[in-house]
Each structure stands twice: as C-alpha cells, then as structure tokens.
Design a protein around this motif. Sequence first.
Motif, PDB file in Angstrom:
ATOM      1  N   TYR A  99      40.641  53.673  35.017  1.00 23.06           N
ATOM      2  CA  TYR A  99      39.798  52.919  34.083  1.00 23.06           C
ATOM      3  C   TYR A  99      39.942  53.476  32.668  1.00 23.06           C
ATOM      4  O   TYR A  99      40.061  52.718  31.707  1.00 23.06           O
ATOM      5  CB  TYR A  99      38.335  52.964  34.528  1.00 23.06           C
ATOM      6  CG  TYR A  99      37.407  52.337  33.518  1.00 23.06           C
ATOM      7  CD1 TYR A  99      37.350  50.950  33.372  1.00 23.06           C
ATOM      8  CD2 TYR A  99      36.608  53.110  32.686  1.00 23.06           C
ATOM      9  CE1 TYR A  99      36.524  50.365  32.441  1.00 23.06           C
ATOM     10  CE2 TYR A  99      35.777  52.530  31.752  1.00 23.06           C
ATOM     11  CZ  TYR A  99      35.735  51.153  31.639  1.00 23.06           C
ATOM     12  OH  TYR A  99      34.923  50.584  30.702  1.00 23.06           O
ATOM     13  N   GLU A 132      33.951  48.756  38.253  1.00 20.14           N
ATOM     14  CA  GLU A 132      33.131  48.808  39.470  1.00 20.14           C
ATOM     15  C   GLU A 132      33.737  49.740  40.507  1.00 20.14           C
ATOM     16  O   GLU A 132      33.012  50.472  41.184  1.00 20.14           O
ATOM     17  CB  GLU A 132      32.956  47.404  40.042  1.00 20.14           C
ATOM     18  CG  GLU A 132      32.037  46.542  39.210  1.00 20.14           C
ATOM     19  CD  GLU A 132      31.955  45.108  39.705  1.00 20.14           C
ATOM     20  OE1 GLU A 132      32.641  44.772  40.707  1.00 20.14           O
ATOM     21  OE2 GLU A 132      31.207  44.328  39.092  1.00 20.14           O
ATOM     22  N   GLN A 133      35.054  49.764  40.627  1.00 19.31           N
ATOM     23  CA  GLN A 133      35.707  50.690  41.547  1.00 19.31           C
ATOM     24  C   GLN A 133      35.475  52.137  41.117  1.00 19.31           C
ATOM     25  O   GLN A 133      35.213  53.003  41.948  1.00 19.31           O
ATOM     26  CB  GLN A 133      37.206  50.409  41.620  1.00 19.31           C
ATOM     27  CG  GLN A 133      37.554  49.111  42.319  1.00 19.31           C
ATOM     28  CD  GLN A 133      39.028  48.779  42.205  1.00 19.31           C
ATOM     29  OE1 GLN A 133      39.790  49.482  41.535  1.00 19.31           O
ATOM     30  NE2 GLN A 133      39.437  47.691  42.850  1.00 19.31           N
ATOM     31  N   ARG A 145      36.254  44.614  34.477  1.00 12.18           N
ATOM     32  CA  ARG A 145      35.054  44.639  35.328  1.00 12.18           C
ATOM     33  C   ARG A 145      35.341  45.224  36.708  1.00 12.18           C
ATOM     34  O   ARG A 145      34.639  46.104  37.183  1.00 12.18           O
ATOM     35  CB  ARG A 145      34.473  43.243  35.458  1.00 12.18           C
ATOM     36  CG  ARG A 145      33.294  43.179  36.424  1.00 12.18           C
ATOM     37  CD  ARG A 145      32.629  41.844  36.433  1.00 12.18           C
ATOM     38  NE  ARG A 145      31.826  41.767  35.211  1.00 12.18           N
ATOM     39  CZ  ARG A 145      31.664  40.680  34.490  1.00 12.18           C
ATOM     40  NH1 ARG A 145      32.261  39.570  34.844  1.00 12.18           N
ATOM     41  NH2 ARG A 145      30.916  40.689  33.419  1.00 12.18           N
ATOM     42  N   ASN A 146      36.387  44.739  37.374  1.00 11.35           N
ATOM     43  CA  ASN A 146      36.689  45.218  38.729  1.00 11.35           C
ATOM     44  C   ASN A 146      37.066  46.691  38.746  1.00 11.35           C
ATOM     45  O   ASN A 146      36.638  47.433  39.626  1.00 11.35           O
ATOM     46  CB  ASN A 146      37.810  44.390  39.356  1.00 11.35           C
ATOM     47  CG  ASN A 146      37.369  42.970  39.648  1.00 11.35           C
ATOM     48  OD1 ASN A 146      36.184  42.719  39.839  1.00 11.35           O
ATOM     49  ND2 ASN A 146      38.311  42.048  39.667  1.00 11.35           N
ATOM     50  N   VAL A 147      37.868  47.105  37.785  1.00  7.08           N
ATOM     51  CA  VAL A 147      38.284  48.506  37.712  1.00  7.08           C
ATOM     52  C   VAL A 147      37.072  49.397  37.430  1.00  7.08           C
ATOM     53  O   VAL A 147      36.932  50.476  38.019  1.00  7.08           O
ATOM     54  CB  VAL A 147      39.370  48.696  36.632  1.00  7.08           C
ATOM     55  CG1 VAL A 147      39.793  50.137  36.537  1.00  7.08           C
ATOM     56  CG2 VAL A 147      40.555  47.807  36.915  1.00  7.08           C
TER      57      VAL A 147
END
Length: 100
Positions: free
Chosen positions: A4, A61-62, A57-59
Amino acid sequence: MLRYTAMRFGLIVASFGVIWGLVRLRVLPAGLGDSNYLWVALLALVVSAPLSFVLLRNVREQAATQVSDKVERTRRNLAANQQQEDAADDAARDGAARAA
C-alpha cells in the motif's frame, strides 16, 4: 502494508509528473518565482489523496486486515505470557507459604 505504501507513493509521483507536465504546457498556473516545484508538489499531494482513497481501497483494506491480525496475535501472546507469569508467581507463593 509495504504494498500500500509503495502504491501510494507511486500515485503521488504519477500525480506530480502529470501536474508538472500541465504546468510546463501552461494549462495550470506556475508558482511565484522559484516556488514552481513546491507548487507542483503540494498540488500533487492534494490531487493524489482522493485518488488513493478511491483507487487503493482494496489494497488499503487488505493492509488494515493484516495490521489488525498482527495486533490480535500480539494481544493473545501477551495474555498467554501474563497467565504463565501469574501461574509461576502463584506456585512460588504457595511453596513459600507451605515452607513457613
């Protein structure tokens, strides 16, 4: 987390490059005097913030899940260590009480 951070930094650099190109083409105004690079850097930070909110967003959240898992694992290890210390302390006090 490192992924990220690298992607966020890449987005800032890409924003800087695009904005710098637009300033050189005189689409955007240049800074005053020698402040051109400072102006471009600040504008790149402002532009990249909402872009990273949407695009990463996805990165993000991970990365948050990884941090949360690590914190929970550390919390469990700390609780287990405290229980071992309490058990050892109780056994030492029971041994001292029986000896007296």
